[in-house]
Design an enzyme around this catalytic site. Structure first.
Site, PDB file in Angstrom:
ATOM      1  N   SER A   1       0.799  -1.228   0.000  1.00 11.63           N
ATOM      2  CA  SER A   1       0.000   0.000   0.000  1.00 11.63           C
ATOM      3  C   SER A   1       0.829   1.275   0.000  1.00 11.63           C
ATOM      4  CB  SER A   1      -0.953  -0.005   1.190  1.00 11.63           C
ATOM      5  OG  SER A   1      -0.218  -0.102   2.388  1.00 11.63           O
TER       6      SER A   1
ATOM      7  N   HIS B   1      -5.624  -4.246  -1.220  1.00  8.20           N
ATOM      8  CA  HIS B   1      -5.575  -3.190  -2.237  1.00  8.20           C
ATOM      9  C   HIS B   1      -5.682  -3.739  -3.667  1.00  8.20           C
ATOM     10  CE1 HIS B   1      -4.810   0.507   0.059  1.00  8.20           C
ATOM     11  NE2 HIS B   1      -4.204  -0.278   0.923  1.00  8.20           N
TER      12      HIS B   1
ATOM     13  N   LYS C   1     -12.111  -1.050   1.234  1.00 10.28           N
ATOM     14  CA  LYS C   1     -11.397  -0.227   0.266  1.00 10.28           C
ATOM     15  C   LYS C   1     -12.216  -0.115  -1.021  1.00 10.28           C
ATOM     16  CE  LYS C   1      -7.184  -0.607   2.748  1.00 10.28           C
ATOM     17  NZ  LYS C   1      -6.373  -1.638   3.389  1.00 10.28           N
TER      18      LYS C   1
HETATM   19  C1  LIG Z   1      -6.087  -1.891   4.719  1.00  8.61           C
HETATM   20  C2  LIG Z   1      -5.473  -3.225   4.898  1.00  8.61           C
HETATM   21  C3  LIG Z   1      -5.946  -4.098   5.872  1.00  8.61           C
HETATM   22  C4  LIG Z   1      -7.006  -3.700   6.854  1.00  8.61           C
HETATM   23  O1  LIG Z   1      -8.271  -3.800   6.316  1.00  8.61           O
HETATM   24  P1  LIG Z   1      -9.519  -3.209   7.123  1.00  8.61           P
HETATM   25  O2  LIG Z   1     -10.687  -3.806   6.460  1.00  8.61           O
HETATM   26  O3  LIG Z   1      -9.439  -1.723   7.021  1.00  8.61           O
HETATM   27  O4  LIG Z   1      -9.373  -3.674   8.541  1.00  8.61           O
HETATM   28  C5  LIG Z   1      -5.391  -5.357   5.936  1.00  8.61           C
HETATM   29  N1  LIG Z   1      -4.396  -5.732   5.111  1.00  8.61           N
HETATM   30  C6  LIG Z   1      -3.896  -4.905   4.179  1.00  8.61           C
HETATM   31  C7  LIG Z   1      -2.819  -5.380   3.274  1.00  8.61           C
HETATM   32  C8  LIG Z   1      -4.413  -3.619   4.040  1.00  8.61           C
HETATM   33  O5  LIG Z   1      -3.929  -2.788   3.124  1.00  8.61           O
END
Ligand SMILES: *Cc1c(COP(=O)(O)O)cnc(C)c1O
Length: 395
Positions: A183, A211, A242
């Site tokens: 990310s 992502h 996301k």
């Molecule tokens: C954003 C993210 C998470 C967390 O996800 P949420 O649904 O916001 O708890 C977990 N793993 C990765 C790789 C992320 O980028």
């Protein structure tokens, strides 16, 4: 006067403030659309993970309202006791179908999904091979499992292979886990090569596609689809927070494993189920993506346009191959000043510095979205150019 036993906290907070790492919360007063209200100001949103503009999509909002009327506000039970709604199962079936896997488990979040998935699969006698830049939730899930954690260099399958060869014989079983899309840089894990190593040594395989879902692969089916590795990865963790625009996590993969996790995953067993409106909105998002690639196509068109123009202007946009667009600035003070000036120009884009990214690699991270129109993109580019010149980043 602060109680003596708490003064250390004051010192910690002061240290954060002094080093510029203290987090000040921005307060949002609108949906996270192309334009949003941040600290009372209308700004162009280059900051949220609303890749497809689904968060404010009327189809999701309507689905959530209907579910609220039918099921009430919350399930008031954990999934394994009385919290499994027909909606949860419908979502799990739909998302499994979308991702072309056998089954899926819907949990409270992507962060929680890693804590749910890892401890049942590996324990004290086992070893986890983990990419150096894996997300905090993978690191925490791995620690919770009590397995030995061996970190391999970022996206380096030669190093992975060497470390597996060296360490695996001392353990009962091994698991390799990686972010799909990283990310901070927007680069993608070499899933095909990781799979080759895993096959050679009989490792369990797990990818966190937070992502990548709604972004990579045909119509946003994710990183496994992007690499054509259907049925080959044992566990695909993902999030609905996301690109899908809502909240919740998913653990998808082979039925045997998903069934087992329903028996063992602690956040599934000991924390209440996701609410009906959230679940219904997730379901609507999956249905939209199952039916059409329009939003994903627009996301990539916007991404190519924005990145291409930024490069033409002379910005270093790093090694991203996804809509995540890091604008590399180096110095954290410069990055923060850049972000502040952008905000003055009605652009919302965050500066990221140590410890989120390595020392000396501070940046502004732009999140491109399908919600942005052509004129939004051009507005953003114009302001980046203006601030870039004012701060001497561009000649
Ligand atoms: C954003 C993210 C998470 C967390 O996800 P949420 O649904 O916001 O708890 C977990 N793993 C990765 C790789 C992320 O980028």
């Amino acid at each position: 006067m602060t109680e003596a036993k708490l003064t250390w906290i004051e010192e910690e907070v002061t240290a954060l403030q002094d080093s510029g790492l203290f987090i000040n919360l921005r307060i949002i007063d609108s949906p996270p659309g192309a334009w949003m209200i941040v600290d009372g100001k209308k700004v162009l949103n280059l900051c949220t993970n609303n890749y497809l503009g689904l968060a404010e999509d009327s189809r999701l909002v309507e689905a959530a309202k209907k579910a609220l009327d039918h099921f009430g506000a919350g399930p008031t039970a954990v999934r394994s006791i009385a919290g499994t709604l027909s909606l949860h199962r419908e979502l799990e079936r739909k998302v499994a179908e979308f991702k072309k896997v056998e089954d899926a488990l819907y949990v409270q979040g992507g962060f929680v999904a890693n804590q749910a998935a890892l401890p049942p699969l590996v324990g004290r006698e086992d070893v986890i091979f983990s990419d150096r830049l894996n997300h905090a939730s993978i690191i925490d899930g791995a620690r919770l499992s009590r397995a030995k954690i061996i970190v391999y260099e970022h996206c380096d399958t030669t190093d992975l292979n060497a470390k597996v060869q060296e360490h695996l014989p001392q353990y009962r079983r091994g698991l390799v886990v990686t972010d799909g899309v990283f990310s901070m840089d927007g680069d993608v894990a070499p899933l095909d090569k990781i799979y080759e190593v895993a096959e050679k040594y009989g490792l369990l395989t797990m990818v966190d596609d937070a992502h990548g879902e709604g972004v990579l692969g045909h119509g946003g089916r994710g990183i496994v689809d992007h690499f054509g590795l259907h049925g080959k990865f044992d566990v695909e963790v993902g999030t609905f927070s996301k690109a899908f625009g809502v909240v919740g996590g998913v653990i998808a993969g082979k039925k045997l494993i998903v069934d087992y996790l329903r028996q063992k995953a602690r956040p599934f067993l000991f924390s209440s189920a996701v609410t009906p409106p959230d679940t219904a909105a997730c379901l609507a998002a999956v249905e939209i993506l199952s039916e059409s690639t329009v939003l994903v196509d627009r996301l990539w068109k916007n991404t190519d346009y924005f990145k291409g123009k930024m490069q033409q202007l002379g910005f270093d946009v790093g090694k991203s191959v996804t809509p995540i667009t890091p604008v590399m600035l180096g110095d954290v003070k410069l990055a923060k000043e850049f972000s502040r000036r952008l905000f003055d120009e009605d652009i919302f884009a965050m500066a990221l510095g140590f410890p989120t990214v390595p020392q000396g690699l501070a940046r502004i991270r732009v999140m491109v979205s399908a919600a942005l129109s052509q004129s939004d993109l051009d507005f953003g580019l114009e302001k980046f150019e203006k601030v870039g010149r004012a701060l001497g980043v561009l000649a």
